[in-house]
Scaffold this active site. Structure first.
Site, short mmCIF file in Angstrom:
data_model
loop_
_atom_site.label_atom_id
_atom_site.label_comp_id
_atom_site.label_asym_id
_atom_site.label_seq_id
_atom_site.Cartn_x
_atom_site.Cartn_y
_atom_site.Cartn_z
N SER A 480 0.81 -1.22 0.00
CA SER A 480 0.00 0.00 0.00
C SER A 480 0.84 1.27 0.00
CB SER A 480 -0.96 0.00 1.20
OG SER A 480 -0.25 0.00 2.42
N ASP A 481 1.88 1.34 0.83
CA ASP A 481 2.64 2.59 0.87
C ASP A 481 3.52 2.75 -0.37
OD1 ASP A 481 4.25 0.52 1.75
OD2 ASP A 481 5.08 1.59 3.46
N CYS A 482 4.06 1.65 -0.91
CA CYS A 482 4.79 1.74 -2.18
C CYS A 482 3.85 2.25 -3.27
CB CYS A 482 5.33 0.37 -2.58
SG CYS A 482 6.49 -0.34 -1.39
N GLU A 485 3.16 6.05 -2.66
CA GLU A 485 4.31 6.91 -2.96
C GLU A 485 4.54 7.02 -4.46
OE1 GLU A 485 5.80 8.78 -0.80
OE2 GLU A 485 4.79 7.93 0.95
#
Length: 765
Positions: A480-482, A485
């Site tokens: 999710s954070d990859c 970003e």
């Protein structure tokens, strides 16, 4: 000499790709590819690391940097700047330091647009691979002479002074990694008293002084059982029948736990033991205090060396293992229950093959990779499944001045997403436009285009179409954070001129990203990393490892949640009507989650970086993006107080990795500043509006960053900065470039006008 190859699939018929290998990074040894001067430079780097290995334990990742700087004909032509005592930071000085850092970092970009780098540091990654290749008879094929030399170099460089190895390169010695490293040295040809600085003898003494290898933790017991150095009777049960439960039942662990214990349970179900060789018989004498055939294996199941014990098993878990061990396992080898076991083994291998195919045999991480590869060999030593695994081993290997190591998972998309945001913040499109364009092309080529194959929900998989992974799209695991970003980067590029942006990402592909992000929010507003939450926290009581926490259950993370907020706020500006109500609700709930999990001291616990400074940087960025300010948000005021109170006299911040396992903020010893931590704190304060209140702490931090920059525009390597599962650290080698550069750019953008207007007469200490 060693050379890094990029986007190269080689000639192996057993390897294939979803994007023509964009993002792939592999090393090869070519004895003739460097001049004598270049070889001398490499040897000097190796010797320098060896001499200073107890002072700075992460390497500077110099081998590929030397190669790329030469290939790109980089020479720093912008003069170095320093700020003396009593001097203020002028606009010219700040921009000069930023430009120097940006040009140096740009020269490290690969031909396909990504930034290569090491993502390693855990010392239990590599030895199981060596053990597996020894068992299968492929050690010489995968690791010929020069590879073995560099593997041994890595082991020697990271052996602690008392003779053991830690869970990671900065950690205290533990039985798990010391035993595996000792076995690895012996497999690679070192005698019982061999190795640099008597490495083998010192390691063996460490092991035996602590009672021998019988007290190795459960993962170690499994590997020793596979290798023939432990009896399977000495391990807790790992029943393959568990995988017969249908996927819709909420009993299956999070992906990385699931994909470790699937192949482990297969090997346990087979009671597989590798070949009994003369070396193995010698190791049985060397690793234990009593004769091997006299050990009471049943009594050592629950033993764990005190040095390894981070997560003690609760009583209920030990009772469960004992019940399975005594009441269940003895019957499963007899008719008719052995039929059920055989069925379970078949289903388990079906899942393993599915995961292998959908990750192009990279798998989700290196621990899983080796176990799945060995399981395929046990099933069919001559089969294509195993050969496809062999072809992907190079994807995990990294070479630096401290030797060869195995990466936990490569980090191309994670590193590049941050790198591009740092360079975009520099507002230097007239100078680095081609670099930005190439990076954008990499992101477009790296987006996952499809969901996992077939009926993926029955295989415990979630949607992945539209996501970005931690590594590359061939690996295929959405994070999710990859994803958030990389989405931020693509959205920023979409509002830039075509000569920089190139072809914009189509709206439908952007909408796929939004679908992924929205699908991963939990009821409490937080965002998980890989999959929606299925198991509740109570299932953590069944965490079978002693060395990690939070292995079984997926969790919500402040970093993932904050990244998603920032990405969605930017998305709303460009696509204001798309799923408007859902996105508004998502952001409101995510903000509430971040505020609710704030620590009493005002910080946030960081799950993927060290630690409270890292978590606070993300949280402040997320809250600010959602419209929260110092004046209207108590959480921001408390966070600012935490950061200001933890700033050191030199203007920087420095946090010990001990904060992560201890879950309590712990500054670095001697109040040493770390430039990456300083950059995170500086950006967090900027997000909070500190420039409008009192910019002095920001000037002091920027001064430290500028004065720490090296002659060529690089920044020095310092302490390790990454973490996972609370207790194990990771070395992200690009962080020392990305974040100081990004912080300087944000400092100039957000606060330098205050330097001119507010700091007249002020003196920087």
């Amino acid at each position: 000499m060693w050379r890094l190859k990029v986007a190269d699939g080689g000639n192996d018929p057993y390897i294939y790709s979803t994007n023509n290998f964009v993002g792939r990074q592999t090393w090869e040894f070519d004895p003739d590819c460097r001049t004598p001067e270049e070889r001398a430079e490499v040897e000097a780097a190796r010797e320098n690391f060896w001499k200073n290995r107890y002072q700075v334990k992460p390497n500077s990742d110099l081998l590929w940097r030397m190669q790329f700087l030469r290939e790109n004909n980089f020479k720093q032509i912008i003069p170095q700047v320093k700020i003396g005592d009593g001097e203020e930071i002028t606009n010219e000085i700040a921009k000069t330091a930023m430009r120097r850092g940006a040009h140096f970092f740009s020269a490290l970009q690969a031909s396909d647009g990504h930034w290569p780098a090491e993502s390693a540091g855990s010392l239990y990654f590599l030895p199981p691979l060596v053990m597996c290749l020894y068992i299968t008879g492929h050690l010489d094929y995968i690791f010929p002479g020069e590879y073995r030399k560099e593997i041994l170099r890595y082991l020697y460089c990271h052996q602690n002074e008392e003779g053991g190895w830690g869970l990671h390169i900065e950690g205290h010695s533990i039985m798990f990694c010391t035993t595996l490293s000792y076995i690895c040295m012996r497999i690679l040809g070192k005698g019982p008293d061999g190795g640099r600085d008597n490495a083998c003898a010192r390691a063996r003494k460490w092991i035996r002084d602590r009672g021998g290898a019988t007290s190795i933790p459960s993962w170690g017991k499994t590997w020793l059982s596979i290798f023939g150095l432990f009896d399977w009777l000495g391990t807790n049960p790992m029943p393959t029948k568990f995988w017969l439960f249908p996927s819709f039942l909420p009993v299956h662990p999070v992906c990385f736990c699931r994909l470790v214990y699937m192949p482990m349970s297969y090997l346990y179900g087979k009671r597989f033991v590798g070949p009994i060789t003369p070396l193995l018989l010698e190791l049985r004498e060397e690793l234990f205090l009593q004769p091997y055939n006299e050990i009471n294996w049943k009594k050592v199941r629950h033993l764990c060396a005190k040095e390894d014990l981070y997560y003690p098993h609760p009583l209920i878990q030990d009772l469960m293992w004992d019940s399975l061990y005594i009441c269940t396992e003895p019957h499963l080898t007899r008719w008719p229950f052995n039929k059920l076991r055989q069925k379970a083994l078949e289903v388990t291998m079906k899942h393993i093959h599915y995961e292998d195919e959908n990750s192009r045999y990279i798998t989700i991480g290196c621990v899983e990779k080796v176990l799945c590869m060995l399981s395929c060999w046990v099933e069919d030593p001559n089969g294509d499944y195993f050969k496809k695994h062999l072809a992907r081993i190079p994807d995990y290997i990294w070479v630096a001045e401290d030797g060869i190591k195995m990466q936990g998972s490569t980090s191309q998309e994670w590193d590049t997403g941050f790198a591009l945001q740092a360079l975009l913040a520099c507002n230097m499109t007239d100078e680095i436009g081609p670099i930005l364009k190439k990076g954008h092309e990499f992101l477009k080529e790296s987006q996952v285009k499809d969901n996992p194959s077939g009926d993926f929900k029955s295989m415990y998989r979630h949607i992945s179409k539209g996501s970005w992974t931690f590594a590359d799209p061939d690996q295929g695991w959405e994070v999710s954070d990859c994803t958030a970003e990389c989405l931020k980067c693509c959205l920023l590029f979409s509002i830039m001129p075509p000569e920089i942006d190139g072809m914009k990402v189509e709206a439908e592909r952007i909408f796929d990203v939004i679908n992924i992000i929205l699908s991963l929010q939990s009821k409490n507003g937080g965002l998980s990393a890989w999959e929606p939450l299925v198991l509740q926290n109570g299932w953590s009581l069944l965490n079978p490892t002693e060395i990690f926490e939070n292995l079984v259950v997926e969790h919500e993370y402040v970093e993932c949640t904050a990244s998603a907020i920032q990405a969605l706020v930017l998305f709303k500006k460009l696509y204001p009507e798309h799923r408007k109500n859902e996105i508004d609700d998502f952001i409101a709930n995510a903000v509430r989650f971040i505020e609710e999990i704030q620590m009493p001291d005002g910080s946030w616990y960081g799950n993927w970086g060290v630690c409270f400074i890292y978590g606070s940087w993300f949280a402040l960025g997320g809250l600010a993006a959602a419209g929260k300010t110092y004046n209207n948000c108590l959480a921001i005021r408390k966070a600012v107080e935490f950061l200001l109170n933890s700033q050191f006299n030199d203007g920087g911040w420095g946090e010990s990795y001990i904060s992560c396992p201890a879950k309590k903020y712990t500054p670095l010893g001697g109040h040493r500043s770390n430039l990456v931590h300083t950059a995170w704190a500086l950006m967090g304060l900027l997000y909070s509006g500190q420039a409008e209140r009192d910019p002095t702490p920001l000037h002091r931090a920027a001064k430290l960053l500028i004065n720490s920059q090296m002659e060529d525009g690089d920044f020095p390597q310092q302490e390790i900065t990454g973490v996972y599962l609370k207790n194990c650290m990771l070395h992200y080698a690009t962080f020392r470039n990305t974040f100081p550069l990004w912080a300087l750019a944000e400092y100039i953008n957000g606060c330098h006008s205050h330097v001119i207007q507010s700091s007249v007469g002020e003196k920087l200490g």
